[in-house]
Design an enzyme around this catalytic site. Structure first.
Site, short mmCIF file in Angstrom:
data_model
loop_
_atom_site.label_atom_id
_atom_site.label_comp_id
_atom_site.label_asym_id
_atom_site.label_seq_id
_atom_site.Cartn_x
_atom_site.Cartn_y
_atom_site.Cartn_z
N LYS A 153 -12.88 7.56 -9.10
CA LYS A 153 -12.16 8.83 -9.27
C LYS A 153 -12.63 9.54 -10.54
O LYS A 153 -12.68 10.77 -10.60
CB LYS A 153 -10.66 8.54 -9.35
CG LYS A 153 -9.78 9.75 -9.63
CD LYS A 153 -8.31 9.38 -9.51
CE LYS A 153 -7.43 10.53 -9.97
NZ LYS A 153 -6.95 10.41 -11.32
N HIS B 91 0.84 -1.20 0.00
CA HIS B 91 0.00 0.00 0.00
C HIS B 91 0.87 1.24 0.00
O HIS B 91 1.70 1.40 0.89
CB HIS B 91 -0.90 0.00 1.24
CG HIS B 91 -2.11 0.88 1.08
ND1 HIS B 91 -2.08 2.21 1.39
CD2 HIS B 91 -3.35 0.62 0.62
CE1 HIS B 91 -3.28 2.74 1.14
NE2 HIS B 91 -4.06 1.80 0.67
#
Length: 911
Positions: A577, A150
């Site tokens: 997004k 991540h």
């Protein structure tokens, strides 16, 4: 203030104890003046939130003054004090979850815990599912969890280990009645760990390498999942027996663990073919070390003597074969295991595993020498070195040996004296193979097209770096498969797939590297799954047509038939997004309705791979609720999803938490597969979907008007968030952008992370209020919305996620960040964000019928209310650090990174 629940008294006790210990450490390590400053900031922050209303504004002003006037040498320790406090609170909350689950299990006549295996089987039985049907459903289950790194997760393995030991002390304190001396020693140990935690640097001075990320993700597998997976199967069997009153019978382990860490080449130039091969070998060596230790322990335990137990002929015959094949091992162990046939067999197994481990370690050492000399040495030999005929050629060979031992123990009357332990090890081998995780490779589709074009060209063509890297990676995968079996790595995911030619190009590359069939006449040679990843809104919308075209292609269809399944990955991040949460969620639902129908038409088995993030804007949410919200037929016994690096701590940091996570995933998949959940009538579902799609269109228009069409938005975003700090700091091995460029090239994770840091969390709700209002303001619209929330799990799950995010958001803090933006950008953008936030809160509360957000989830409501006062000072400080830097003062990168970590720890969420 929330009413205190009696059952939370132990949690409050733990938080007080850990907080007191931290305070003592602060005084000892940093001095009384620093401690007094931290306490003043803490009290002002609490007064700002929970003090008398008349004094809250004054407390806010005093808090801002205190933080703006902090001496430079106090900034870092103040940030660290709040961050360490959050780590300790998170630990206490995790432990309380375990405590409450244990208390529930020990309560006589208590209903099964919601979402547990037993609750799942009760739900199946109430739905009319017979024992035979439930048994078949369990045996069909195939759950794959793919762990990822991540870019916003910076926890070091040493920090994880310290927190793990602290959890052990809390557990010991609960389970044992300690003497005064034992209590004193335990508290001293806790104090030592907190002191060591304070003295440990949580951040790296250099960007973590891919190898660092491999080590981090390996911790959760080695320390937690390795021992847990056999227990999962046992828990399923016990729950089945309690509910149905009959044994489940032999059942393969339903869970497999995969990893992208070390194989994800999408936008990460640091993942080279050598790095990928090293990751495969790292997972393999770590797994083999565990297997060697387990075989040794089993050999020590299986002391059955031929004087008291009659060894079955199959065992004796296998010992004769082992002695003939491995005379040196026989010479070492024959005399020492005389009359102990099971122990002797395990010594042969151990010797073969040791040889397999030695081979893996020599391969890795040779690879490291080549990497250190920049490839001047030849690649490791493809054939086994002389003297390694002892080694296992594949995990299947090891499984056969262990199965023989387990079966012959049962025949010899040793079911209660070793068979269970052997079968537990066998379950690990079947779940993990030789490795602690099966690596998956991911590469951009454009690299596959470029590589295939180069391979098919009749003239000499300069190969792009991406194409060369992909072919090199496929070559490394082929080598790993020859050395340790197909499960070393057998998946290639194509990010940003736009059409069938992308997948066909990848198949051509795989074949060229020896991983695919050489045409439909010999489809048995296929040894890799090509997985299209549909991420953009347009790709999701066209995904069914792309998969249909692929399955209509004769050559590719034969490849898929040879593999047995077509896996398709759907991304939850980029579409959100691009078009906002509502429209992206609608597109994902339609995709999962269409793909099973396409696969069924072609007679092909489908597995949908869910590329979920941890945040709501990236598909995050409660696992079982998310699975039950999927369209009918979207699971069918197979569920695969990513587990993001940031999620590992609160899902897998403790065995009990990991078991609960797996319980919820498996239970949801089983209920969905057997269609045992309540569903609305088909005509109602059709009506709901049409209404949702209309709302999604309204939400998309509002979202795109702000994010993509307003020329001031990018300027506002880049200055009203800590994006500049996120993109330059050493957080993860992967860059925050896929390529150079503006917002369109920014990855979804830093996009969400930036909005989480400034406490707006905009990607998870902007456009939702407009969409809800577009229906709710029509005649009968509010009633329809409430009906959908009550009867449609899909809509209920979305509303639940948005409600949680709105409760976590803090607009008063966001306005401080907005003040960092230039006046023209702030005037154009900030009022629209505030207006939509208010609109979305109003409509979510109206639909759910609540006065305050999360009234239906008081535990989460209380947790957020208690955390916010401790997050606020970090936000205030981050704003001041950004303002100071942007006005030309010396950058304070370290302090900024510490605030990023601290806010993420307090919010329990990043990207």
């Amino acid at each position: 203030m929330q009413r205190r629940r009696e059952e939370d008294r132990p949690l409050r006790r733990d938080v007080r104890m850990l907080g007191r210990m931290l305070g003592e450490v602060l005084r000892e390590q940093e001095g009384q003046a620093l401690f007094d400053q931290e306490e003043r900031i803490r009290r002002l922050s609490i007064q700002r939130r929970r003090g008398p209303r008349a004094g809250r504004a004054q407390a806010a002003g005093l808090l801002a003054e205190a933080l703006e006037g902090l001496p430079g040498e106090q900034i870092e320790p103040i940030i660290r004090a709040f961050t360490v406090y959050f780590r300790l609170v998170n630990l206490a909350e995790q432990h309380h979850r375990v405590r409450r689950a244990r208390a529930h299990a020990n309560t006589a006549d208590a209903e099964p815990q919601r979402g547990s295996f037993e609750a799942t089987f009760h739900a199946l039985r109430r739905a009319g599912i017979s024992a035979a049907q439930a048994r078949e459903g369990v045996r069909r289950l195939e759950i794959i969890l793919t762990l990822t790194a991540h870019p916003t997760e910076a926890s070091r393995r040493t920090v994880l280990s310290k927190l793990h030991r602290l959890a052990g002390y809390l557990e010991q304190r609960d389970r044992c009645r300690q003497t005064p001396a034992e209590k004193e020693r335990a508290l001293a140990a806790v104090r030592e760990e907190i002191t060591a935690l304070w003295q440990t640097d949580e951040i790296r001075h250099e960007r973590p390498s891919v190898g660092d990320e491999v080590k981090n993700v390996a911790w959760y597998i080695e320390e937690i999942l390795w021992n847990l997976l056999p227990e999962v199967t046992d828990q399923i069997a016990r729950a089945f027996g309690r509910v149905y009153g009959e044994p489940l019978g032999p059942t393969p382990g339903p869970v497999r663990v995969h990893s992208w860490v070390g194989g994800d080449m999408d936008g990460n130039p640091r993942v080279t073919p050598d790095v990928l091969e090293d990751a495969i070998l790292a997972y393999r060596v770590r797994g083999l070390r565990r297997l060697v230790r387990a075989a040794q322990q089993l050999g020590d335990a299986l002391s059955q003597s031929s004087r008291h137990v009659t060894p079955p002929p199959a065992l004796l015959a296998s010992l004769d074969r082992d002695a003939e094949r491995l005379p040196e091992v026989a010479a070492t162990w024959n005399a020492r295991t005389e009359g102990e046939p099971f122990r002797r067999k395990l010594r042969f197994v151990q010797a073969r595993l040791e040889a397999t481990l030695a081979l893996g370690e020599s391969r890795r050492a040779a690879l490291h020498r080549r990497m250190e000399t920049h490839g001047s040495e030849p690649p490791p030999s493809l054939a086994m070195p002389l003297g390694n005929a002892t080694a296992y050629g594949s995990p299947e060979e090891l499984s056969a040996d262990l199965e023989l031992v387990a079966d012959t123990l049962a025949l010899a009357g040793c079911a209660r004296s070793g068979e269970h332990e052997v079968r537990a090890l066998l379950a690990r081998v079947r779940a993990f193979g030789f490795s602690i995780a099966e690596l998956e490779a991911r590469a951009p589709a454009e690299d596959a097209r470029a590589a295939a074009g180069t391979l098919s060209s009749s003239t000499t063509v300069q190969m792009s770096s991406g194409a060369a890297r992909l072919l090199g990676a496929l070559d490394a995968i082929a080598r790993a498969q020859r050395e340790s079996g197909e499960t070393a790595c057998r998946t290639l995911i194509l990010s940003m797939t736009q059409g069938p030619d992308d997948v066909l190009a990848a198949l051509a590359c795989a074949r060229a590297m020896g991983l695919g069939a050489e045409g439909k006449a010999d489809a048995r040679g296929a040894r890799i799954d090509i997985v299209p990843l549909f991420e953009s809104y347009q790709a999701l919308t066209g995904s069914a047509d792309i998969v249909r075209a692929l399955l209509d292609h004769p050559d590719y269809r034969e490849h898929v038939r040879a593999r047995g399944v077509q896996e398709v990955m759907i991304g939850y991040s980029d579409s959100s997004k691009e078009v906002g949460l509502l429209a992206a969620t609608a597109a994902l639902r339609r995709t999962q309705e269409a793909l099973p129908a396409v696969a069924s038409e072609a007679g092909i088995t489908l597995r949908i791979f869910h590329g979920r993030g941890e945040s709501v804007a990236r598909g995050g949410g409660p696992a079982q609720e998310a699975i039950l919200a999927l369209p009918p037929g979207a699971v069918a016994g197979r569920y695969k999803a990513t587990e993001q690096g940031e999620a590992l701590d609160h899902k897998y940091a403790r065995p009990e938490l990991a078991l609960r996570t797996l319980e919820l995933v498996l239970g949801g998949a089983l209920l969905h597969t057997l269609d045992a959940q309540p569903r609305a009538a088909p005509e109602d579902l059709k009506r709901y979907a049409a209404a949702f799609d209309e709302m999604a269109d309204a939400g998309r228009l509002a979202y795109r008007a702000l994010v993509w069409e307003d020329p001031q938005f990018e300027k506002f975003f880049s200055t009203a968030t800590p994006l500049d700090a996120i993109t330059r700091l050493n957080i993860g091995s992967r860059p925050s952008k896929r390529a150079s460029g503006g917002m369109e090239s920014l990855r979804a994770i830093p996009w969400v992370f930036a909005w989480t840091q400034n406490r707006a969390i905009l990607p998870a709700w902007y456009g939702v209020g407009t969409g809800l209002a577009s229906l709710g303001e029509t005649r009968g619209g509010l009633a329809l919305l409430r009906e959908m929330a009550a009867s449609w799990p899909f809509f209920r799950a979305l509303l639940s996620g948005v409600e949680m995010v709105l409760a976590k958001s803090e607009i008063s803090i966001f306005t401080r960040y907005a003040a960092l933006a230039p006046e023209d950008a702030r005037a154009a953008i900030a009022p629209r964000i505030l207006e939509e936030h208010t609109r979305t809160r109003r409509w979510v509360k109206r639909i759910l019928g609540v006065k305050k957000l999360l009234d239906g989830n008081p535990t989460l409501q209380r947790s957020i209310a208690l955390r916010n006062p401790y997050v606020d000072p970090l936000s205030y400080l981050q704003v001041e650090l950004l303002r100071s830097e942007r006005t030309g003062n010396h950058p304070r990168d370290r302090e900024l990174l510490l605030t990023l970590n601290g806010i993420a720890a307090g919010m329990r969420n990043t990207g």
